[in-house]
Design an enzyme around this catalytic site. Structure first.
Site: not given
Length: 163
Positions: A117, A136
């Site tokens: 991330d 995402d």
């Protein structure tokens, strides 16, 4: 699913997964783990590892448990895509984004045992959103696309019934 729509689906998957993996590769090789690189007054690149799913949910699941769960969800999403009416192009596009994002994160989980991330939104020192990645974002945009088409269909049906 028709033969006519499959090439677009495949192209969408290649683009979403390819872009996601290319950006993650760049982050891994250019931003040290745990380092924040400010881009805008409200946006930074912040390299972290996520052993869970969205917002670190299921982080207590085993590595293989998360992979199995993701595969089950992917099979269901593929079934939904295949069985969505051809004229529901926004919904089909939404499922393509969701599936591509899920595959991008699954690749990380298989290769590294975690998801990379790197996107961090914040407001001064008051609010920090969870760190997330492009996969995402694709998943979120896919859900939004499906909701928009469903709302438009509902409005159309409602106006047809009221006439």
């Amino acid at each position: 699913m028709t033969r006519k729509s499959f090439p677009f689906f495949l192209l969408g998957l290649i683009l979403t997964v390819g872009i996601d993996q290319a950006v993650k590769y760049w982050v891994m090789h250019n931003i040290p783990l745990g380092t924040e690189t400010p881009l805008l007054p409200f946006l930074s690149l912040y390299h972290v590892r996520n052993s869970g799913i969205a917002f670190s949910f299921f982080s207590s699941f085993s590595h293989w448990g998360l992979i199995f769960l993701t595969l089950i969800i992917l099979i269901f999403l593929l079934w939904l895509w295949k069985n969505t009416q051809y004229n529901k192009s926004l919904t089909r596009f939404g499922f393509t984004l969701i599936i591509g994002g899920a595959i991008g994160n699954l690749i990380d989980r298989i290769c590294f045992y975690y998801v990379i991330d790197y996107i961090l939104f914040y407001i001064n020192d008051v609010f920090y959103f969870a760190v997330f990645n492009l996969a995402d974002t694709f998943i979120t945009l896919g859900v939004i696309a499906i909701i928009i088409e469903e709302l438009l269909s509902w409005i159309k049906r409602k106006s047809t019934f009221s006439e």
